[in-house]
Scaffold this active site. Structure first.
Site, PDB file in Angstrom:
ATOM      1  N   ARG A  61      -2.359  -6.748  -1.632  1.00 22.96           N
ATOM      2  CA  ARG A  61      -2.304  -6.423   0.288  1.00 22.96           C
ATOM      3  C   ARG A  61      -3.870  -6.564   0.248  1.00 22.96           C
ATOM      4  NH1 ARG A  61      -1.969  -0.810   2.966  1.00 22.96           N
ATOM      5  NH2 ARG A  61      -1.490  -1.401   5.104  1.00 22.96           N
ATOM      6  N   HIS A  65      -6.201  -8.439   3.302  1.00 21.60           N
ATOM      7  CA  HIS A  65      -6.543  -7.504   4.541  1.00 21.60           C
ATOM      8  C   HIS A  65      -7.943  -7.896   4.285  1.00 21.60           C
ATOM      9  CE1 HIS A  65      -4.133  -4.030   5.588  1.00 21.60           C
ATOM     10  NE2 HIS A  65      -3.567  -5.476   5.716  1.00 21.60           N
ATOM     11  N   SER A  75     -15.862  -8.202   1.548  1.00 22.85           N
ATOM     12  CA  SER A  75     -16.041  -6.834   2.412  1.00 22.85           C
ATOM     13  C   SER A  75     -15.176  -5.880   2.290  1.00 22.85           C
ATOM     14  CB  SER A  75     -16.064  -7.254   3.693  1.00 22.85           C
ATOM     15  OG  SER A  75     -15.319  -7.627   4.379  1.00 22.85           O
ATOM     16  N   ASN A  92      -6.982  -0.051   7.073  1.00 23.45           N
ATOM     17  CA  ASN A  92      -7.005  -0.273   6.133  1.00 23.45           C
ATOM     18  C   ASN A  92      -7.185   1.285   4.984  1.00 23.45           C
ATOM     19  OD1 ASN A  92      -7.171  -3.046   6.136  1.00 23.45           O
ATOM     20  ND2 ASN A  92      -9.596  -2.696   5.857  1.00 23.45           N
ATOM     21  N   PRO A 164      -2.416  -7.928  11.311  1.00 20.15           N
ATOM     22  CA  PRO A 164      -1.780  -7.941  11.656  1.00 20.15           C
ATOM     23  C   PRO A 164      -0.583  -6.150  11.572  1.00 20.15           C
ATOM     24  CG  PRO A 164      -1.219  -9.335   9.670  1.00 20.15           C
ATOM     25  CD  PRO A 164      -2.554  -8.809  10.541  1.00 20.15           C
ATOM     26  N   HIS A 194       6.042  -8.653   1.478  1.00 19.12           N
ATOM     27  CA  HIS A 194       6.734  -7.446   1.967  1.00 19.12           C
ATOM     28  C   HIS A 194       8.023  -6.999   0.855  1.00 19.12           C
ATOM     29  CE1 HIS A 194       5.011  -6.335   5.759  1.00 19.12           C
ATOM     30  NE2 HIS A 194       4.220  -6.553   5.308  1.00 19.12           N
ATOM     31  N   ASP A 246      11.587  -3.729   0.342  1.00 25.54           N
ATOM     32  CA  ASP A 246      12.706  -4.153   0.208  1.00 25.54           C
ATOM     33  C   ASP A 246      13.876  -4.082  -1.002  1.00 25.54           C
ATOM     34  OD1 ASP A 246      14.563  -6.270  -0.907  1.00 25.54           O
ATOM     35  OD2 ASP A 246      13.170  -6.772  -2.099  1.00 25.54           O
ATOM     36  N   ASP A 254      10.766 -12.060  -4.863  1.00 25.57           N
ATOM     37  CA  ASP A 254      11.718 -12.937  -4.350  1.00 25.57           C
ATOM     38  C   ASP A 254      12.513 -13.583  -3.140  1.00 25.57           C
ATOM     39  OD1 ASP A 254      13.411 -10.689  -4.117  1.00 25.57           O
ATOM     40  OD2 ASP A 254      14.341 -10.388  -5.695  1.00 25.57           O
TER      41      ASP A 254
END
Length: 326
Positions: A61, A65, A75, A92, A164, A194, A246, A254
């Site tokens: 992640r 980001h 950054s 964030n 997003p 995810h 998940d 997966d």
């Protein structure tokens, strides 16, 4: 030939190719300066992963980001004395500390080799560490292009509208990805990250308690799953409670994420919309039925994302400390 085909498909990508320096990235960039950089990073990442599985989703992640804001220039790692760096933006604040710690530990491992000290950028270390956590969690091992340099600027304002969001619809998702030369297929494949993610209740509580005046629960959400989420996220829940994105194989990289979408078990609106919108459903169905197709598309998306707005040559710097400019 392949690049010509991609350019033909996407004029936006063509303009990105012209404005980015990604042509200077290559997998053997450190061949003469730090030839064992990949094994140094991997061993540090493995040690961290063995301590906590959160290492995997947190590092992945962090990379996503970082690349979405000012390109892949590390950054997002920069701290700010006045609390106005990228990492302080509300979008964030939920980046898990284990992701930052993974980069710090991998950087220390690289710099412990006298030949490599201060030769490898934090941006490249983050890209390598991301590949390694994906692979350690059961996902693909893929070549990582290297040669990025670290940015010196990190601002709160640059994050705004560049990531997003959990409530995004398909058009909003496609727009934000297209700005970075990424296609709808890339977007759907990268959403598959995810499969090992987790979230906090406040990011989706509206879907299970007050979705609209007509429907308390989002009608695209599997009702049984919504009731389970309500049990895990009662109304005045501790905001630190984490929920697996998940629900079936939360610690395996997966294609179960896509099978969950087919059953109405996408945690965010931006997850479930990939199946509920007919324009993206066929790709979800493909990835749900074919793990190899998902992994191949994920790798392609990650390689393309890793080229976005990179600094190369004499632009930027090689940070001595990943958390502050030299």
């Amino acid at each position: 030939m392949e690049i010509q085909r991609i350019i033909f498909l996407s004029p936006l990508l063509f303009s990105l190719l012209l404005t980015t320096a990604y042509a200077q990235l290559r997998t053997d960039f450190y061949r003469n300066t730090c030839p064992n950089v990949e094994s140094l990073v991997r061993s540090a990442v493995q040690r961290k992963f063995q301590q906590t599985f959160v290492t995997a989703p947190a590092t992945l992640r962090l990379f996503l980001h970082d690349c979405f804001v000012r390109g892949c220039d590390a950054s997002v790692l920069l701290a700010s004395p006045n609390g106005k760096a990228e990492k302080e933006h509300p979008d964030n604040l939920s980046l898990a500390g284990d992701g930052f710690d993974t980069v710090v530990k991998a950087k220390a491992a690289v710099d412990s080799n006298p030949r490599c000290r201060n030769k490898v950028s934090c941006a490249d270390i983050l890209a390598l560490a991301t590949r390694d956590v994906v692979n350690l969690a059961g996902g693909p091992f893929y070549p990582v292009e290297l040669g990025r340099r670290d940015g010196r600027i990190s601002t709160l304002a640059s994050v705004q509208n560049n990531l997003p969001g959990p409530g995004s619809n398909l058009d909003q998702l496609n727009t934000i990805f297209a700005r970075r030369g990424l296609s709808q297929t890339d977007m759907i494949a990268l959403s598959g990250a995810h499969t090992i993610g987790f979230s906090h209740c406040n990011r989706f509580s509206k879907r299970i308690y007050n979705f609209s005046p007509r429907n308390r629960i989002d009608p695209t959400l599997n009702l049984q799953y919504a009731m389970q989420l309500r049990q895990m996220c009662p109304l005045r829940v501790d905001p630190r409670i984490a929920i697996n994105m998940d629900p079936t194989t939360p610690q395996t990289f997966d294609n179960a994420y896509f099978r969950n979408l087919q059953q109405g078990k996408g945690l965010f609106v931006s997850d479930q919309v990939l199946f509920s919108d007919s324009r993206s459903r066929a790709t979800v169905n493909l990835f749900a039925s074919n793990n190899a197709a998902f992994q191949q598309a994920f790798v392609q998306g990650m390689i393309k994302l890793g080229r976005v707005e990179v600094l190369t040559g004499n632009k930027g710097e090689i940070r001595v400390d990943c958390t502050r400019p030299n």
